[in-house]
Design a protein around this motif. Structure first.
Motif, PDB file in Angstrom:
ATOM      1  N   ASP A   1       0.837  -1.206   0.000  1.00 30.86           N
ATOM      2  CA  ASP A   1       0.000   0.000   0.000  1.00 30.86           C
ATOM      3  C   ASP A   1       0.870   1.254   0.000  1.00 30.86           C
ATOM      4  N   ALA A   2       1.945   1.233   0.797  1.00 29.02           N
ATOM      5  CA  ALA A   2       2.844   2.392   0.870  1.00 29.02           C
ATOM      6  C   ALA A   2       3.531   2.634  -0.469  1.00 29.02           C
ATOM      7  N   ILE A   3       3.953   1.570  -1.109  1.00 33.07           N
ATOM      8  CA  ILE A   3       4.601   1.697  -2.425  1.00 33.07           C
ATOM      9  C   ILE A   3       3.612   2.284  -3.426  1.00 33.07           C
ATOM     10  N   ALA A   4       2.374   1.796  -3.392  1.00 32.37           N
ATOM     11  CA  ALA A   4       1.339   2.317  -4.294  1.00 32.37           C
ATOM     12  C   ALA A   4       1.084   3.807  -4.025  1.00 32.37           C
ATOM     13  N   LEU A   5       1.084   4.203  -2.770  1.00 30.00           N
ATOM     14  CA  LEU A   5       0.906   5.612  -2.435  1.00 30.00           C
ATOM     15  C   LEU A   5       2.055   6.452  -2.996  1.00 30.00           C
ATOM     16  N   ARG A   6       3.290   5.974  -2.809  1.00 29.91           N
ATOM     17  CA  ARG A   6       4.447   6.721  -3.322  1.00 29.91           C
ATOM     18  C   ARG A   6       4.367   6.854  -4.835  1.00 29.91           C
ATOM     19  N   GLU A   7       4.020   5.765  -5.497  1.00 24.78           N
ATOM     20  CA  GLU A   7       3.928   5.782  -6.960  1.00 24.78           C
ATOM     21  C   GLU A   7       2.792   6.676  -7.446  1.00 24.78           C
ATOM     22  N   ALA A   8       1.798   6.881  -6.604  1.00 22.06           N
ATOM     23  CA  ALA A   8       0.663   7.744  -6.952  1.00 22.06           C
ATOM     24  C   ALA A   8       0.919   9.205  -6.577  1.00 22.06           C
ATOM     25  N   GLY A   9       2.143   9.503  -6.139  1.00 18.42           N
ATOM     26  CA  GLY A   9       2.480  10.872  -5.801  1.00 18.42           C
ATOM     27  C   GLY A   9       2.133  11.268  -4.373  1.00 18.42           C
ATOM     28  N   GLN A  10       1.811  10.297  -3.552  1.00 16.37           N
ATOM     29  CA  GLN A  10       1.461  10.564  -2.158  1.00 16.37           C
ATOM     30  C   GLN A  10       2.586  10.047  -1.253  1.00 16.37           C
ATOM     31  N   ALA A  11       3.764  10.599  -1.461  1.00 15.22           N
ATOM     32  CA  ALA A  11       4.951  10.106  -0.767  1.00 15.22           C
ATOM     33  C   ALA A  11       4.901  10.368   0.737  1.00 15.22           C
ATOM     34  N   GLU A  12       4.338  11.473   1.151  1.00  9.49           N
ATOM     35  CA  GLU A  12       4.265  11.754   2.592  1.00  9.49           C
ATOM     36  C   GLU A  12       3.404  10.718   3.302  1.00  9.49           C
ATOM     37  N   GLU A  13       2.289  10.343   2.666  1.00 13.73           N
ATOM     38  CA  GLU A  13       1.424   9.307   3.239  1.00 13.73           C
ATOM     39  C   GLU A  13       2.146   7.963   3.248  1.00 13.73           C
ATOM     40  N   ALA A  14       2.900   7.696   2.190  1.00 14.53           N
ATOM     41  CA  ALA A  14       3.674   6.459   2.119  1.00 14.53           C
ATOM     42  C   ALA A  14       4.712   6.419   3.236  1.00 14.53           C
ATOM     43  N   ARG A  15       5.376   7.537   3.453  1.00 17.91           N
ATOM     44  CA  ARG A  15       6.391   7.630   4.506  1.00 17.91           C
ATOM     45  C   ARG A  15       5.785   7.333   5.875  1.00 17.91           C
ATOM     46  N   ALA A  16       4.631   7.934   6.155  1.00 23.24           N
ATOM     47  CA  ALA A  16       3.967   7.712   7.441  1.00 23.24           C
ATOM     48  C   ALA A  16       3.619   6.232   7.626  1.00 23.24           C
ATOM     49  N   LEU A  17       3.106   5.616   6.591  1.00 25.51           N
ATOM     50  CA  LEU A  17       2.734   4.203   6.659  1.00 25.51           C
ATOM     51  C   LEU A  17       3.967   3.320   6.877  1.00 25.51           C
ATOM     52  N   LEU A  18       5.043   3.618   6.163  1.00 24.15           N
ATOM     53  CA  LEU A  18       6.272   2.836   6.308  1.00 24.15           C
ATOM     54  C   LEU A  18       6.898   3.014   7.691  1.00 24.15           C
ATOM     55  N   LEU A  19       6.868   4.235   8.207  1.00 22.80           N
ATOM     56  CA  LEU A  19       7.405   4.466   9.557  1.00 22.80           C
ATOM     57  C   LEU A  19       6.566   3.740  10.608  1.00 22.80           C
TER      58      LEU A  19
ATOM     59  N   THR B   1       7.897   0.842  13.135  1.00 20.32           N
ATOM     60  CA  THR B   1       7.636   0.864  14.579  1.00 20.32           C
ATOM     61  C   THR B   1       6.977  -0.441  15.020  1.00 20.32           C
ATOM     62  N   ALA B   2       6.002  -0.912  14.255  1.00 16.06           N
ATOM     63  CA  ALA B   2       5.323  -2.168  14.588  1.00 16.06           C
ATOM     64  C   ALA B   2       6.311  -3.331  14.558  1.00 16.06           C
ATOM     65  N   ASN B   3       7.206  -3.336  13.560  1.00 16.04           N
ATOM     66  CA  ASN B   3       8.196  -4.414  13.460  1.00 16.04           C
ATOM     67  C   ASN B   3       9.163  -4.378  14.629  1.00 16.04           C
ATOM     68  N   SER B   4       9.480  -3.179  15.104  1.00 14.20           N
ATOM     69  CA  SER B   4      10.458  -3.056  16.187  1.00 14.20           C
ATOM     70  C   SER B   4       9.926  -3.653  17.485  1.00 14.20           C
ATOM     71  N   LYS B   5       8.606  -3.749  17.607  1.00 15.13           N
ATOM     72  CA  LYS B   5       8.007  -4.336  18.809  1.00 15.13           C
ATOM     73  C   LYS B   5       7.973  -5.861  18.720  1.00 15.13           C
ATOM     74  N   GLY B   6       8.249  -6.352  17.506  1.00 12.38           N
ATOM     75  CA  GLY B   6       8.223  -7.799  17.311  1.00 12.38           C
ATOM     76  C   GLY B   6       9.615  -8.380  17.204  1.00 12.38           C
ATOM     77  N   ALA B   7      10.036  -8.636  15.987  1.00 12.66           N
ATOM     78  CA  ALA B   7      11.272  -9.380  15.745  1.00 12.66           C
ATOM     79  C   ALA B   7      12.548  -8.563  15.860  1.00 12.66           C
ATOM     80  N   GLY B   8      12.479  -7.268  16.008  1.00 13.22           N
ATOM     81  CA  GLY B   8      13.690  -6.452  16.060  1.00 13.22           C
ATOM     82  C   GLY B   8      13.496  -5.198  15.241  1.00 13.22           C
TER      83      GLY B   8
END
Length: 167
Positions: free
Chosen positions: A7-25, A29-36
């Motif tokens: 979804d984040a990649i699709a947002l970036r490709e659609a010109g919504q990079a700020e939204e993509a950045r927020a989703l990726l961050l 954060t979610a990954n850091s609470k799990g495996a590292g």
């Protein structure tokens, strides 16, 4: 690949990079609470790319570096190396750019973009003859222009002899 990353990649490709950045961050954060915290090389690569798109080159560098250190599949590795080399160049870190782009050109000789970006870094380092030679060879190898193709051999021959004068 995680649906949220898609979804984040699709947002970036659609010109919504700020939204993509927020989703990726958020995903990082979610990954850091799990495996590292940053064990997902692909996620880090997508974060780097998205930061670059937003003009946040300095912030992109650590994401590129960490994604490459963790290991990426060949296609993503090539993209991360090109992105990191280009970003180093735009930040004025020309020697680092040259090192990364040369490595990329050696690892991926079929990817002409490495040679084009390497030539830019060489220009910035004052290595004009070498950079021009790379560009001339690239032109001779990739142009479909009939005039370039007609003189392809001569262009390739002279590419590394730009300072030579024949008696």
């Amino acid at each position: 690949m995680d649906k949220r990353m898609q979804d984040a990649i699709a947002l970036r490709e659609a010109g919504q990079a700020e939204e993509a950045r927020a989703l990726l961050l958020d995903l990082l954060t979610a990954n850091s609470k799990g495996a590292g915290a940053d064990t997902d090389a692909e996620l880090l690569y997508q974060l780097a790319w998205t930061h670059d798109v937003l003009g946040l080159e300095r912030e992109a560098v650590p994401y590129y570096e960490r994604s490459l250190a963790l290991g990426l599949p060949p296609e993503q590795r090539a993209g991360a190396m090109l992105g990191l080399g280009s970003t180093y160049r735009t930040l004025g870190e020309y020697q680092r750019a040259k090192t990364v782009l040369q490595q990329g050109a050696e690892e991926y000789p079929e990817r002409a973009e490495f040679r084009a970006f390497l030539a830019m870094a060489l220009y910035n380092l004052g290595e004009h003859s070498l950079g021009m030679g790379i560009l001339l060879k690239l032109l001779a190898d990739t142009s479909v222009n009939p005039g370039i193709q007609e003189y392809r051999k001569a262009i390739s021959f002279y590419a590394d002899k730009l300072d030579k004068v024949w008696p």
